[in-house]
Design an enzyme around this catalytic site. Structure first.
Site, PDB file in Angstrom:
ATOM      1  N   SER A 156       0.847  -1.190   0.000  1.00 52.14           N
ATOM      2  CA  SER A 156       0.000   0.000   0.000  1.00 52.14           C
ATOM      3  C   SER A 156       0.879   1.235   0.000  1.00 52.14           C
ATOM      4  O   SER A 156       2.022   1.199   0.485  1.00 52.14           O
ATOM      5  CB  SER A 156      -0.899   0.018   1.246  1.00 52.14           C
ATOM      6  OG  SER A 156      -1.574   1.250   1.377  1.00 52.14           O
ATOM      7  N   TYR A 169      -1.577   0.571  10.482  1.00 53.45           N
ATOM      8  CA  TYR A 169      -1.647   0.074   9.117  1.00 53.45           C
ATOM      9  C   TYR A 169      -0.421   0.486   8.313  1.00 53.45           C
ATOM     10  O   TYR A 169       0.139  -0.323   7.558  1.00 53.45           O
ATOM     11  CB  TYR A 169      -2.922   0.603   8.451  1.00 53.45           C
ATOM     12  CG  TYR A 169      -3.159   0.053   7.069  1.00 53.45           C
ATOM     13  CD1 TYR A 169      -3.319  -1.319   6.859  1.00 53.45           C
ATOM     14  CD2 TYR A 169      -3.236   0.902   5.961  1.00 53.45           C
ATOM     15  CE1 TYR A 169      -3.544  -1.819   5.587  1.00 53.45           C
ATOM     16  CE2 TYR A 169      -3.462   0.401   4.692  1.00 53.45           C
ATOM     17  CZ  TYR A 169      -3.612  -0.960   4.507  1.00 53.45           C
ATOM     18  OH  TYR A 169      -3.830  -1.468   3.239  1.00 53.45           O
TER      19      TYR A 169
END
Length: 271
Positions: A156, A169
């Protein structure tokens, strides 16, 4: 093989309609989102797909839709026994040319002073240890694939730049990117490509909903006003393109954002 929709093969080639292919890809996290889109894209491009995920009903639906181009095995990448059993079944079905690691997700978006340690632990378990677990077990087979194999890690842009509420995250996705880069260093000279695909804002049905523990309003707010955020299909096309390049061509890192997103901190929203 559990849920197999085409019988086990005794050689490298598998018949897909009227064509023959030796391209067999394992897609982890194939029950939804980018993983499901990737399984569908690869199947449409002539790959034999082995779909892995925890939810058997979703896998059955996918295999029914894709027919002979898709097999599935129920697998929880956070569980050692489940992953080993799945890998054994996959390898019993024939050689593997590629592994696409899509299993993962975000949980929570709290500030560091308020965050839940269990959320961080769960994210690390599925995103990092899950990717490590399945990759480690399939590495020997991938390096024996005709022409060489490929490991794809779907990380990501959160692993590249941090944002408020994203420490957990962002941390696990940075760890996934480090895993991919380190694997590339360690295996240089071997018949193996390692590709890191880092998506930006991708609107899927479950990602943000899971992140906010089922709060639909919070999930919808993530994409509110953003013109044309990425879809799972967009990322799947990128993955298929990278995989179908010659085996000697390694797309080390591919960062993919919607046009409306300049960075995690700079997103254009229509009023």
């Amino acid at each position: 093989m559990a849920g197999i929709s085409a019988g086990n093969q005794e050689n490298t080639q598998v018949r897909l309609g009227s064509t023959m292919t030796s391209k067999r890809a394992v897609v982890a996290g194939a029950s939804s989102g980018i993983g499901r889109a990737t399984a569908m894209q690869l199947a449409s491009a002539g790959w034999k797909v082995v779909a892995l995920a925890r939810r058997e009903d979703r896998l059955e639906e996918l295999a029914d839709q894709l027919g002979d181009s898709c097999e599935y095995v129920v697998c929880d990448v956070t569980d050692e026994d489940s992953t080993q059993s799945a890998v054994d079944e996959v390898l019993a079905g024939g050689p593997v040319k590629a592994l696409v690691n899509c299993a993962g997700g975000a949980i929570g978006q709290d500030r560091i002073e308020d965050c839940d340690l269990e959320d961080w632990r769960r994210m690390y378990d599925v995103n990092v240890l899950g990717t490590l677990r399945i990759t480690q077990k399939l590495l020997p087979a991938l390096k024996c694939a005709p022409g060489g194999g490929t490991v794809v890690v779907v990380s990501s842009t959160a692993g590249i730049e941090s944002y408020e509420g994203g420490a957990g995250y962002c941390g696990v996705k940075a760890a996934e990117r480090a895993l991919a880069q380190t694997l590339r260093f360690e295996e240089v000279g071997q018949p193996l490509r390692v590709i890191d695909v880092a998506p930006g804002m991708v609107e899927t049905k479950e990602f943000s909903l899971n992140r906010f523990h089922g709060d639909q309003a919070k999930a919808d707010a993530v994409y509110a006003g953003v013109p044309s955020p990425l879809t799972g299909d967009d990322i799947a096309e990128c993955i298929e393109w990278a995989l179908d390049l010659p085996d000697s061509v390694d797309i080390d890192s591919l960062v993919v954002r919607p046009r409306a997103q300049a960075s995690a901190q700079r997103v254009y929203r229509e009023r």
